[in-house]
Write a protein that holds these residues in place. Structure first.
Motif, mmCIF file in Angstrom:
data_model
loop_
_atom_site.group_PDB
_atom_site.id
_atom_site.type_symbol
_atom_site.label_atom_id
_atom_site.label_comp_id
_atom_site.label_asym_id
_atom_site.label_seq_id
_atom_site.Cartn_x
_atom_site.Cartn_y
_atom_site.Cartn_z
ATOM 1 N N ALA A 8 -1.817 1.284 -3.800
ATOM 2 C CA ALA A 8 -0.386 1.223 -3.466
ATOM 3 C C ALA A 8 -0.124 0.134 -2.429
ATOM 4 O O ALA A 8 -0.602 0.209 -1.301
ATOM 5 C CB ALA A 8 0.099 2.567 -2.937
ATOM 6 N N ASP B 173 3.026 2.292 -8.119
ATOM 7 C CA ASP B 173 2.314 2.062 -6.870
ATOM 8 C C ASP B 173 2.155 0.580 -6.560
ATOM 9 O O ASP B 173 1.935 0.204 -5.421
ATOM 10 C CB ASP B 173 0.942 2.730 -6.923
ATOM 11 N N THR C 168 7.335 -2.414 -3.423
ATOM 12 C CA THR C 168 6.210 -2.148 -4.327
ATOM 13 C C THR C 168 5.907 -3.362 -5.206
ATOM 14 O O THR C 168 4.865 -3.421 -5.846
ATOM 15 C CB THR C 168 6.528 -0.913 -5.195
ATOM 16 N N ALA D 298 3.650 6.192 -3.122
ATOM 17 C CA ALA D 298 3.580 4.905 -2.428
ATOM 18 C C ALA D 298 4.555 4.784 -1.252
ATOM 19 O O ALA D 298 4.146 4.407 -0.141
ATOM 20 C CB ALA D 298 3.787 3.764 -3.434
#
Length: 349
Positions: free
Chosen positions: A97, A241, A277, A52
């Motif tokens: 992601a 992700d 994230t 990611a």
């Protein structure tokens, strides 16, 4: 132990954007020169660059490549339209992601805020990508510093897929605490799930840990339970992700099963990732779009058929681990413990 040397995943030398082609690891270490957004889109989609944080940085440079060759005297509004078009194109490369869309929006917004004409917009897009890369590199070190303490005293840990240096532009996410612990003199043995169907654990995690001098043992995904039962590992640590607002975690397919095994064996299950994230706009894991990939990734290996021709294939690239199975989430701003709703808001603030 000497400081860990990070893998050079995505870089800019002042002229060219290059990346390590991870589809060829560990047999070959080939660097690709990326010259335009179609090339960058293909590199992200085909997993030449993966992880990611790494795909976020790659896409940021891809955004600049999309406007780099525009004439400086092009009307500003036309340049802005081109920038947004390239942003949309790159964002479609992979859906799960969140770092991909986050990095693109951040860099596009910085470029659009820059005063002046098209030349200024182009320079701002490049500056934003360079700045993002530097920030992400620092972030991985901070994740390592915060997470290393959770692993001290353990003799072994298990990880799934690759969330190391190759998945970022620094020390990694899940492997960063392992690397920092090693630098502090505490070497852990890492049991790396091979991670079917594309073997990122066997091909990439094992390669980079071996290169760094960290003891690593590759196991098939189906061996994780035995390794836990035999007491070879004291914790599981994985990357992510996307983290939903409630703490549900999307990560490489198979992660959910590993989390269930960790719970059954009384082991902590740690997730490491940058605050970029964390997606507070996604309430829970049921709202995370899961990428579906091509059947041949499952039915073939190295071009050799491994299943009957024409058989039906289910090939999600990711799964979602419910927050109740996550012991802690390690970020660059600190370790977040359950319940996650408020803690994730705090580190995102």
């Amino acid at each position: 132990m000497r400081p860990i040397q990070a893998v050079d995943t995505v870089s800019f030398d002042g002229t060219e954007v290059t990346m390590l082609d991870q589809t060829l690891l560990p047999v070959q270490q080939v660097r690709l020169t990326i010259r335009d957004t179609p090339q960058m889109h293909e590199a992200i989609r085909s997993l030449r660059v993966r992880g990611a944080p790494a795909i976020g940085v790659a896409a940021a440079f891809g955004l600049w490549l999309g406007v780099r060759d525009l004439p400086d005297d092009l009307p500003r509004d036309e340049a802005e339209a081109r920038l947004r078009g390239e942003q949309t194109f790159l964002a479609g490369a992979r859906p799960t992601a969140v770092n991909l869309t986050w990095a693109l929006e951040r860099c596009a917004a910085e470029a659009l805020r820059a005063p002046g004409g098209t030349a200024a917009l182009k320079q701002a897009a490049l500056d934003a990508a360079i700045r993002l890369r530097a920030n992400e590199e620092a972030t991985t070190r901070q994740i390592g510093e915060h997470g290393a303490g959770l692993l001290m005293g353990l003799s072994g840990v298990l990880t799934h897929c690759n969330a190391g240096s190759a998945a970022t532009v620094g020390l990694g996410t899940a492997l960063a605490p392992i690397y920092v612990a090693a630098e502090r003199g505490h070497l852990l043995r890492v049991f790396a799930d091979e991670t079917r169907p594309l073997l990122q654990g066997a091909r990439i995690t094992a390669w980079e840990l071996q290169e760094a001098g960290v003891p690593v043992t590759v196991i098939t995904d189906s061996m994780a339970a035995v390794v836990m039962r035999q007491g070879k590992v004291g914790a599981v640590i994985v990357g992510c992700d996307r983290v939903a607002a409630n703490g549900d975690v999307a990560n490489k397919i198979g992660t959910y099963g590993v989390a269930l095994l960790a719970r059954a064996h009384g082991l902590p299950f740690y997730v490491a990732g940058p605050t970029s994230t964390i997606d507070l706009a996604t309430p829970d894991g049921d709202h995370i779009e899961i990428e579906q990939r091509a059947p041949h990734e499952v039915t073939h290996h190295g071009g050799v058929p491994m299943a009957p021709e024409g058989v039906d294939v289910f090939n999600p690239a990711f799964d979602v681990t419910p927050a109740e199975y996550v012991s802690a989430i390690i970020t660059e701003k600190g370790v977040v413990y359950p319940p996650y709703t408020q803690g994730l808001k705090d580190v995102k603030a």
